[in-house]
Scaffold this motif. Structure first.
Motif, PDB file in Angstrom:
ATOM      1  N   LEU A 239     -61.106  19.222 -49.587  1.00 24.17           N
ATOM      2  CA  LEU A 239     -60.246  18.740 -50.663  1.00 24.17           C
ATOM      3  C   LEU A 239     -59.994  17.244 -50.582  1.00 24.17           C
ATOM      4  O   LEU A 239     -59.957  16.559 -51.601  1.00 24.17           O
TER       5      LEU A 239
ATOM      6  N   SER B  15     -58.281  17.625 -45.410  1.00 25.28           N
ATOM      7  CA  SER B  15     -57.560  18.734 -46.031  1.00 25.28           C
ATOM      8  C   SER B  15     -58.596  19.722 -46.545  1.00 25.28           C
ATOM      9  O   SER B  15     -59.490  19.356 -47.314  1.00 25.28           O
TER      10      SER B  15
ATOM     11  N   SER C 199     -59.428  23.810 -47.957  1.00 27.38           N
ATOM     12  CA  SER C 199     -58.953  25.081 -48.502  1.00 27.38           C
ATOM     13  C   SER C 199     -59.829  26.204 -47.973  1.00 27.38           C
ATOM     14  O   SER C 199     -61.054  26.125 -48.015  1.00 27.38           O
TER      15      SER C 199
ATOM     16  N   ASP D  21     -56.765  29.956 -49.563  1.00 30.17           N
ATOM     17  CA  ASP D  21     -55.325  30.029 -49.783  1.00 30.17           C
ATOM     18  C   ASP D  21     -54.807  28.605 -49.885  1.00 30.17           C
ATOM     19  O   ASP D  21     -55.484  27.740 -50.417  1.00 30.17           O
ATOM     20  N   LYS D  22     -53.617  28.326 -49.380  1.00 34.52           N
ATOM     21  CA  LYS D  22     -53.093  26.973 -49.487  1.00 34.52           C
ATOM     22  C   LYS D  22     -53.876  26.036 -48.574  1.00 34.52           C
ATOM     23  O   LYS D  22     -54.417  26.447 -47.545  1.00 34.52           O
ATOM     24  N   PRO D  23     -53.949  24.736 -48.917  1.00 34.89           N
ATOM     25  CA  PRO D  23     -54.711  23.790 -48.108  1.00 34.89           C
ATOM     26  C   PRO D  23     -54.132  23.653 -46.697  1.00 34.89           C
ATOM     27  O   PRO D  23     -52.923  23.773 -46.488  1.00 34.89           O
TER      28      PRO D  23
END
Length: 221
Positions: A31, A39, A41, A44-46
């Motif tokens: 990301l 960062s 993924s 789910d959330k980063p």
């Protein structure tokens, strides 16, 4: 004979379990990069990984401004922003378009991401209609070469508590190749947000049209 059949059933159950595990494993998607961190993924959330750290069998080996090198099962691969580790040429979330329009592809869960570029670097942000501004952390702003006047700090209330931030303008930025001038930005101290938020100071200048897993951005002015 019974023993042989039992062994076959055991092998089949093991193969099915392995197949299910592989199907459930989420492909890591890059990301953003920040210094020696990335960062990522995993469906789910980063999460933020430092060089040398691993998650779900994938290790972060090195980081560059617009890419990172990961290792899994003894194999290394350079992954660009928005690209998945297992993607052959471009990962989900890659975009296409011209100087005045761009088509984004969903990265999952209804989220869309786009490259934010300046003359000095690129970060990848998430489209967020709930954010008033293009929101960046100080490392992300530095990566883009943005100089923010820190003489008048403001306090932002976030899920992580109150953050010291500064408002400013980016003279020129590209959102997936679409050039925008005099863009209002908010830069927060530290690593918040983990992923840049492409808010309404950008989106108000673009027409957005979503069709399932694609979103088209067109420049208004």
């Amino acid at each position: 004979m019974a023993s042989w059949r039992a062994k076959v059933r055991k092998l089949i159950r093991g193969a099915l379990a392995l197949s299910l595990l592989c199907a459930q494993a989420a492909e890591p998607v890059l990301l953003a990069t920040m210094g020696n961190k990335a960062s990522v993924s995993f469906g789910d959330k980063p999460v933020t990984l430092s060089v040398g750290q691993s998650r779900e069998g994938v290790k972060l080996v090195s980081v560059a401004p617009d890419s990172a090198v990961f290792e899994a099962d003894g194999k290394r691969r350079q992954v660009r922003l928005g690209q998945g580790f297992f993607a052959p040429g471009g990962g989900e979330g890659q975009a296409s378009g011209s100087a005045n329009s761009a088509t984004l592809f969903s990265v999952g869960h209804g989220h869309f991401m786009a490259n934010i570029s300046s003359g000095q670097g690129t970060v990848r942000g998430i489209i967020d209609t709930g954010a008033s501004f293009l929101s960046l952390s100080t490392p992300q702003a530095a990566q883009l070469g943005l100089r923010i006047d820190r003489s008048n700090p403001i306090l932002l209330s976030t899920a992580q508590g109150r953050k010291v931030s500064w408002r400013g303008k980016a003279n020129s930025l590209k959102i997936e190749g679409i050039t925008l001038y005099e863009v209002d930005v908010v830069v927060s101290e530290g690593n918040f947000p983990e992923v840049p938020l492409i808010g309404m100071s950008v989106l108000n200048r673009l027409q957005m049209q979503r069709d399932g897993d694609t979103m088209t951005l067109k420049k208004k002015f």
